[in-house]
Design an enzyme around this catalytic site. Structure first.
Site, PDB file in Angstrom:
ATOM      1  N   ASN A 149      59.218  44.961  33.646  1.00 27.55           N
ATOM      2  CA  ASN A 149      58.770  43.935  34.572  1.00 27.55           C
ATOM      3  C   ASN A 149      57.742  43.050  33.901  1.00 27.55           C
ATOM      4  O   ASN A 149      57.025  43.471  33.004  1.00 27.55           O
ATOM      5  CB  ASN A 149      58.201  44.559  35.859  1.00 27.55           C
ATOM      6  CG  ASN A 149      57.261  45.713  35.567  1.00 27.55           C
ATOM      7  OD1 ASN A 149      56.143  45.512  35.106  1.00 27.55           O
ATOM      8  ND2 ASN A 149      57.714  46.932  35.817  1.00 27.55           N
ATOM      9  N   SER A 207      57.071  48.548  41.371  1.00 28.65           N
ATOM     10  CA  SER A 207      56.245  49.722  41.655  1.00 28.65           C
ATOM     11  C   SER A 207      55.051  49.793  40.717  1.00 28.65           C
ATOM     12  O   SER A 207      54.072  50.478  41.001  1.00 28.65           O
ATOM     13  CB  SER A 207      57.088  50.997  41.564  1.00 28.65           C
ATOM     14  OG  SER A 207      57.705  51.083  40.290  1.00 28.65           O
ATOM     15  N   HIS A 241      60.228  49.911  28.765  1.00 22.95           N
ATOM     16  CA  HIS A 241      60.452  51.201  28.117  1.00 22.95           C
ATOM     17  C   HIS A 241      61.223  50.958  26.816  1.00 22.95           C
ATOM     18  O   HIS A 241      62.133  51.722  26.474  1.00 22.95           O
ATOM     19  CB  HIS A 241      61.203  52.154  29.037  1.00 22.95           C
ATOM     20  CG  HIS A 241      60.403  52.640  30.193  1.00 22.95           C
ATOM     21  ND1 HIS A 241      60.335  53.958  30.566  1.00 22.95           N
ATOM     22  CD2 HIS A 241      59.588  51.980  31.059  1.00 22.95           C
ATOM     23  CE1 HIS A 241      59.546  54.086  31.632  1.00 22.95           C
ATOM     24  NE2 HIS A 241      59.085  52.898  31.949  1.00 22.95           N
ATOM     25  N   ASP A 258      49.340  39.774  11.956  1.00 27.48           N
ATOM     26  CA  ASP A 258      49.502  38.425  12.513  1.00 27.48           C
ATOM     27  C   ASP A 258      49.231  38.389  14.014  1.00 27.48           C
ATOM     28  O   ASP A 258      48.995  37.324  14.579  1.00 27.48           O
ATOM     29  CB  ASP A 258      50.928  37.906  12.250  1.00 27.48           C
ATOM     30  CG  ASP A 258      51.104  37.376  10.829  1.00 27.48           C
ATOM     31  OD1 ASP A 258      50.117  36.962  10.204  1.00 27.48           O
ATOM     32  OD2 ASP A 258      52.249  37.379  10.338  1.00 27.48           O
ATOM     33  N   HIS A 280      54.538  57.680  28.374  1.00 31.69           N
ATOM     34  CA  HIS A 280      55.097  56.645  29.228  1.00 31.69           C
ATOM     35  C   HIS A 280      55.723  55.527  28.379  1.00 31.69           C
ATOM     36  O   HIS A 280      56.892  55.624  28.036  1.00 31.69           O
ATOM     37  CB  HIS A 280      54.005  56.123  30.170  1.00 31.69           C
ATOM     38  CG  HIS A 280      54.523  55.297  31.290  1.00 31.69           C
ATOM     39  ND1 HIS A 280      53.868  55.138  32.488  1.00 31.69           N
ATOM     40  CD2 HIS A 280      55.651  54.556  31.399  1.00 31.69           C
ATOM     41  CE1 HIS A 280      54.582  54.352  33.281  1.00 31.69           C
ATOM     42  NE2 HIS A 280      55.656  53.987  32.649  1.00 31.69           N
ATOM     43  N   TYR A 305      48.351  28.245  10.516  1.00 29.26           N
ATOM     44  CA  TYR A 305      49.779  28.512  10.686  1.00 29.26           C
ATOM     45  C   TYR A 305      50.315  27.620  11.800  1.00 29.26           C
ATOM     46  O   TYR A 305      49.651  27.449  12.823  1.00 29.26           O
ATOM     47  CB  TYR A 305      49.992  29.978  11.042  1.00 29.26           C
ATOM     48  CG  TYR A 305      51.443  30.389  11.171  1.00 29.26           C
ATOM     49  CD1 TYR A 305      52.128  30.919  10.088  1.00 29.26           C
ATOM     50  CD2 TYR A 305      52.117  30.228  12.378  1.00 29.26           C
ATOM     51  CE1 TYR A 305      53.464  31.295  10.201  1.00 29.26           C
ATOM     52  CE2 TYR A 305      53.454  30.597  12.496  1.00 29.26           C
ATOM     53  CZ  TYR A 305      54.122  31.122  11.405  1.00 29.26           C
ATOM     54  OH  TYR A 305      55.439  31.495  11.520  1.00 29.26           O
TER      55      TYR A 305
END
Lengths: 230, 230, 230, 230
Positions: free
Chosen positions: C27, C73, C95, C118, C169, C227
């Site tokens: 999410n 959630s 995940h 970087d 997790h 950069y």
């Protein structure tokens, strides 16, 4: 059985789309508990030529009752699982690479994190290899019996453990229907991959505790679930 | 030879499609035993410019008998295999990543599960490295002879062992025709990958037993085969 | 909030496109500091059915103020980070496989090279696992608090450390807006993969020195950055 | 310089197509020895917005002589290589995953097989890390000088060694033009991947002997080459 054939066909077609099968190395079935018949992929038919009408209908006595093709050679394995566990509505077998590697290693997949706990209430079990007698006898039926033996001995409820491995062979998953069984096959492959990498990074990695497993499993399952929109 | 050129062309085009080749690192041939000629990919031609009419026809004396391109530099390797084994109808050579890694490691691929047993009647052999004399002499021909030496010494029937590795080099596979040889190249890459992962997960992993090998190999091969629709 | 919904929707859709999510395992949110409201993905909605208007608006008291869907959630985790760090404008949770594997291994990702420097001014931190009390209590909120505890204890400025891991997790990243947070999620997955391979190649690999970290971080950040085109 | 800009543009676009870059982590240049100017990618411009006319022209004194964009921040590294080695016509720098992992591990890539010998006349060298003084000084120029120092100390001819690694950083490759330099970047990534897997499969794996290296390198290079159609 027209709708079930269509559903099982679609579930089968998810396997190559999700990268879980090479050639014909996989099969999906789904059952209609009312009629006591299940629908399964025909044996050895290429996914790019597969059609809904090729699906084979088999009853719980293992007899083909509809379809002109021979059913998957793994049909007797599906049959044993359906007979033993009335709440299983769909079954998947693949040789997906990561899960099969764990099966070949003859190891349970430890539960290392919340990804697995969202679906499995503990490690993914690896059933023992078959004996020579079991192999030389009714091999595919005995493959199912060995899985059941493992689940029963470890008091694993298949609704809390929607898949497992068979040593020297590969993964089986299940669910309330064929689509959910495929979803769980995708999940199993992902967690097999991450558990592999976890152990390479830390050979002393410790599985997650029971509180975390319960928290995540019940976020998604049961009456107190609060994940998703329902 | 028009149809054979078309078939060998299509088999060659499967290699990039299946992810088995980078640039031009691979070649497929197929033989017409009636005329004693085989068709092979031209050397160094990019797959996205390859056409059926570019295929080169070579006879079993190793002479180019048709085609305006130079044949694959590995042609003498194919030639030795065709001369020694009359039942081989197609040959593939690639530098596919997983199989080549086993070849570079100089190791047989142990048979850890049913995926391999469905195609190979035991481990995938790795032939020895060539001697300096063999390299400085007729290198590509000697590559074929070293493979044959390995198969003969280990009493491996190429119909039961549809592929092998050459140390410090890469994989070769074969089959009843070019398409089946490519199929076996895909299979070899998959089992090479899974065997790698199996050993990483369990350095003490034990190869599958003879009963399981026989069960799976004969499910798919021979007169008692019951896999598929025929 | 129309534009922010559109931006957060697009940022969410980057996750499957970039291979960072399986099914709904991720999410993205983005905040409008002026109104004190953030927009977040609805819980459990499939990416191929997601629409901009499904995005949920939540205020910094954690109340849904707009939208007919239930928010992710993980919303309370995002909320804690937004409340603590006023310069964070977007947050991502996935995940993704490599980063999650480090989280499951319970390890910081050492800074082995310029790719990481970087973006990150040192290793990627891994926060501790939650206690059983924290899990059984306000779990998602406590996940956020454990991350903050880790950042504060290690004096890590979130602008110099645009992401971290939670043990057992997975990863969280952030940035000045939702798009940059997704960019950092992609970066984190890449560096997690390369750090894994670095250690496999050389278990004694030594992290890069401070001079190299500063050089690369400040090539891209701060007033002396040189950069890019601005 | 219109054609060279077009060629360098196309070579740059191969990098994302071949999976060698994430975001803007790479750059390609090509030189016109006649005018003493080279063309290089602009700094930090996204590949999906890059156009041929965005390419920047730089002379061998390091001055931008054409183009409205700022050139790649790695331009001084390319410059040193072009100045030292007049036969280099194109240069590529990426952070491709496998090669960068070897660079981060600070290791040469041993030559384990014929795939590498077809392109490299031995191991792929890994140059030392820069000192703090080199980093704090003209960093990008010093990166080039450290590569040259390594090649010279090891008496490596860049035509026989078309690429190398810089410790804690990543790979650089080159060739007779920009397209060939990209080709070699793809090759380097493949051999880095296979060498990794080779060592995992066999920690005692032995590099290929000199006879095999010479055989394969000269099959493709020099006056006695017999690979391909020319």
């Amino acid at each position: 059985m027209g709708q079930l054939k269509e559903d099982v066909y679609r579930a089968n077609m998810e396997l190559p789309k999700r990268g879980l099968v090479t050639y014909t190395w996989g099969n999906v079935s789904g059952i209609d508990r009312g009629s006591g018949c299940f629908v399964i992929k025909p044996s050895g038919v290429s996914y790019d030529r597969l059609r809904p009408e090729d699906m084979v209908v088999v009853n719980l006595q293992g007899e083909c009752v509809e379809g002109s093709c021979r059913p998957s050679s793994d049909t007797p394995t599906h049959l044993e699982l359906y007979r033993k566990y009335p709440r299983i509505g769909g079954i998947v077998h693949t040789h997906s690479s990561w899960a099969t590697s764990w099966a070949q290693a003859g190891r349970d997949i430890p539960l290392y994190g919340t990804t697995q706990a969202d679906y499995f209430f503990g490690p993914v079990a690896c059933a023992r290899e078959l004996t020579d007698e079991e192999i030389d006898g009714e091999y595919e039926k005995n493959t199912g019996l060995v899985m059941i033996e493992c689940l029963e001995a470890r008091k694993m409820n298949p609704e809390y453990h929607p898949g497992m491995l068979v040593k020297n062979h590969g993964p089986f998953t299940w669910g309330k229907d064929a689509a959910e069984a495929v979803h769980n096959a995708v999940v199993l492959e992902e967690i097999a991959k991450m558990a592999f990498r976890t152990e390479q990074l830390n050979p002393e990695a410790v599985p997650a505790g029971q509180a975390l497993i319960q928290k995540h499993f019940y976020r998604k399952h049961g009456e107190n679930a609060y994940y998703g929109q329902n």
